[in-house]
Design a protein around this motif. Structure first.
Motif, PDB file in Angstrom:
ATOM      1  N   HIS A  61       8.057 -43.401 -29.928  1.00  0.00           N
ATOM      2  CA  HIS A  61       9.344 -43.734 -30.535  1.00  0.00           C
ATOM      3  C   HIS A  61      10.073 -42.504 -31.059  1.00  0.00           C
ATOM      4  O   HIS A  61      11.295 -42.546 -31.237  1.00  0.00           O
ATOM      5  N   LEU A  62       9.347 -41.422 -31.315  1.00  0.00           N
ATOM      6  CA  LEU A  62       9.989 -40.177 -31.730  1.00  0.00           C
ATOM      7  C   LEU A  62      10.379 -39.314 -30.533  1.00  0.00           C
ATOM      8  O   LEU A  62      10.886 -38.194 -30.713  1.00  0.00           O
ATOM      9  N   GLY A  63      10.138 -39.816 -29.317  1.00  0.00           N
ATOM     10  CA  GLY A  63      10.508 -39.080 -28.123  1.00  0.00           C
ATOM     11  C   GLY A  63       9.553 -37.965 -27.760  1.00  0.00           C
ATOM     12  O   GLY A  63       9.915 -37.067 -26.990  1.00  0.00           O
ATOM     13  N   LEU A  64       8.326 -38.009 -28.271  1.00  0.00           N
ATOM     14  CA  LEU A  64       7.347 -36.950 -28.002  1.00  0.00           C
ATOM     15  C   LEU A  64       6.263 -37.387 -27.025  1.00  0.00           C
ATOM     16  O   LEU A  64       5.372 -36.602 -26.709  1.00  0.00           O
ATOM     17  N   GLY A  65       6.338 -38.642 -26.579  1.00  0.00           N
ATOM     18  CA  GLY A  65       5.274 -39.164 -25.717  1.00  0.00           C
ATOM     19  C   GLY A  65       5.132 -38.393 -24.426  1.00  0.00           C
ATOM     20  O   GLY A  65       4.012 -38.013 -24.029  1.00  0.00           O
ATOM     21  N   ASP A  66       6.239 -38.121 -23.705  1.00  0.00           N
ATOM     22  CA  ASP A  66       6.166 -37.409 -22.432  1.00  0.00           C
ATOM     23  C   ASP A  66       5.704 -35.972 -22.632  1.00  0.00           C
ATOM     24  O   ASP A  66       4.908 -35.441 -21.846  1.00  0.00           O
ATOM     25  N   ALA A  67       6.206 -35.330 -23.685  1.00  0.00           N
ATOM     26  CA  ALA A  67       5.834 -33.938 -23.930  1.00  0.00           C
ATOM     27  C   ALA A  67       4.352 -33.806 -24.223  1.00  0.00           C
ATOM     28  O   ALA A  67       3.724 -32.798 -23.861  1.00  0.00           O
ATOM     29  N   LEU A  68       3.782 -34.824 -24.872  1.00  0.00           N
ATOM     30  CA  LEU A  68       2.363 -34.782 -25.212  1.00  0.00           C
ATOM     31  C   LEU A  68       1.490 -35.447 -24.160  1.00  0.00           C
ATOM     32  O   LEU A  68       0.258 -35.476 -24.301  1.00  0.00           O
ATOM     33  N   GLY A  69       2.110 -35.978 -23.118  1.00  0.00           N
ATOM     34  CA  GLY A  69       1.354 -36.626 -22.057  1.00  0.00           C
ATOM     35  C   GLY A  69       0.676 -37.914 -22.483  1.00  0.00           C
ATOM     36  O   GLY A  69      -0.429 -38.213 -22.014  1.00  0.00           O
TER      37      GLY A  69
END
Length: 356
Positions: A61-69
Motif C-alpha cells: 500500500h506504500l508502493g514499495l512492494g515491487d521495489a522489494l520484490g
C-alpha cells in the motif's frame, strides 16, 4: 534573594536523572517497543496473521512492494490488515500517546498529581456534544461535535477561573471540576430523556471509550493532532521545569507565566478534543502513564514528555488488543480495560510514593 535559590534548585533537577544510566537511551527503546507493539497487535485477532504478511500489506500500500520484490496478499487478508486492524491500532497508538502527553503537561502545569487531560471538563464537554448528535441521528457529525464540546468546556472553565480573579492552578482546577459536573449532568439528562434502544447502546459505547470504529480518517485526525500539537507540547519541557517551582520562581527564570499557562492549556484542550472526538472518553491513560514514567526519568520534562507519549501509545495498543480479544467474539470498550488496569496500578504508585 529568591533567584539564587531557584538557580540552586534548578541545578539539582538534572542531577536526579543523571544518577540513572544513560536515560536518553530510553527514547529509542520506547519507540522500538511502540513499533513492535503495533506490528504484533495487527497479527492478533480471530484470523491469525504473521508479521511478514503485515509487512507485505503495508509495503504494497506504500508502493514499495515491487521495489522489494514482495507478492501482494490475497484480497481478504490484505483487507484485514489494511482496512480493519491497522487503522484501529494506529488510532489507539495516537490516542494513547496524546493522552499520556497531555496528562504529563496538566500534572505539571497545575502542580496536581491527580490531574489528567480531562481535568478542565474536556471529556464531559466532548461527551455532551457527541451525545447530542448521536441522539439526533447525525453520527457523521460526532467528531466535530465532540471537538466543539471539548473546546467549549475549556472556554467556560477558563472564563469562570478568570472571573474569580487571576487564573491560578487552584482556581483553574476548581473551575474545571464545576464545568465537568455541569456537562456530566447535562449528558445524564439528555440520555435519560431521549435515549432508547440501539441509540442508548451506541451512546454508552462511546462514553466508555472505544476505537472499534476507527478508519484511516481517524488515523489522520488523531495522528495529525499528535504530530503537530503533541510535538509542540513535547518541546515545552524547560517551561514546565520552571513551573515545577511555582509561578514566582518561573517568572524569576524569565518565563511569561500567564501567557505560557494559557498557551499550554489551549494546546492541551485542542489535542485532547481531537483525540476524544475519535475515541470517546478513555480514562487513566493520562493519569497513570506520566507517574509510571517518572519512576525512570525523574522530574525532567524534556525526557518525561516524549517518553510518556511513547509509553502511552504502547499501553493503549495492548489495552485495545485485550479489549477485542479477551472475550472474543464480543468486544469490550477499551475504557473498561484501561480502568481495570489503571486503578490498581495507580493504587500501587500511591503506595510506593507513601513508602518513599
Amino acid at each position: 534573594m529568591s533567584t539564587p535559590g531557584v538557580a540552586v534548585r534548578t541545578s539539582r533537577l538534572p542531577a536526579r536523572g543523571a544518577r540513572r544510566s544513560r536515560p536518553w537511551l530510553a527514547l529509542p527503546v520506547a519507540a522500538l517497543v511502540l513499533v513492535l507493539s503495533i506490528g504484533v497487535a495487527v497479527t492478533i485477532g480471530p484470523a491469525d496473521l504473521t508479521l511478514s504478511e503485515v509487512g507485505r500489506s503495508v509495503a504494497t500500500h506504500l508502493g514499495l512492494g515491487d521495489a522489494l520484490g514482495l507478492q501482494p496478499l490475497a484480497t481478504l487478508r490484505d483487507g484485514m490488515v489494511w482496512q480493519l486492524r491497522m487503522p484501529r491500532i494506529l488510532t489507539a497508538a495516537a490516542v494513547g500517546a496524546g493522552l499520556a502527553l497531555c496528562g504529563a503537561v496538566m500534572q505539571s502545569l497545575t502542580r496536581n498529581p491527580l490531574a489528567d487531560p480531562y481535568l478542565l471538563g474536556l471529556s464531559s464537554g466532548a461527551s455532551l456534544g457527541a451525545v447530542l448528535v448521536l441522539l439526533a441521528g447525525l453520527p457523521l457529525l460526532l467528531p466535530v461535535a465532540a471537538f466543539v464540546g471539548a473546546v467549549g468546556a475549556l472556554a467556560l472553565a477558563l472564563s469562570l477561573a478568570g472571573a474569580l480573579g487571576t487564573i491560578t492552578p487552584t482556581r483553574t482546577v476548581l473551575a474545571g471540576l464545576a464545568i465537568s459536573q455541569l456537562c456530566a449532568a447535562a449528558v445524564s439528562f439528555v440520555i435519560f430523556w431521549s435515549a432508547k434502544g440501539d441509540a442508548f447502546r451506541e451512546v454508552l459505547s462511546w462514553l466508555m471509550g472505544s476505537v472499534a470504529a476507527a478508519t484511516w480518517t481517524s488515523v489522520a485526525v488523531a495522528g495529525g493532532a499528535v504530530l503537530v500539537l503533541g510535538t509542540l507540547l513535547a518541546l515545552t519541557g524547560s517551561v514546565l521545569d520552571a513551573f515545577t517551582f511555582g509561578d514566582t520562581a518561573a517568572a524569576a527564570l524569565g518565563v511569561p507565566v500567564h501567557r505560557a499557562r494559557w498557551i499550554l492549556l489551549i494546546g492541551v484542550a485542542l489535542l485532547t478534543g481531537a483525540l476524544v472526538s475519535q475515541s470517546g472518553s478513555i480514562g487513566f491513560v493520562g493519569l497513570i502513564l506520566p507517574h509510571a514514567v517518572r519512576l525512570f526519568t525523574g522530574a525532567r520534562h524534556r525526557l518525561l514528555l516524549p517518553l510518556s507519549a511513547l509509553a502511552g501509545g504502547s499501553f493503549l495498543v495492548w489495552a485495545d488488543t485485550l479489549a477485542r480479544t479477551v472475550f472474543e467474539p464480543r468486544e469490550l470498550p477499551v475504557g473498561i480495560v484501561t480502568a481495570a488496569i489503571g486503578a490498581p496500578v495507580f493504587a500501587f504508585l500511591l503506595w510506593r510514593g507513601n513508602q518513599r
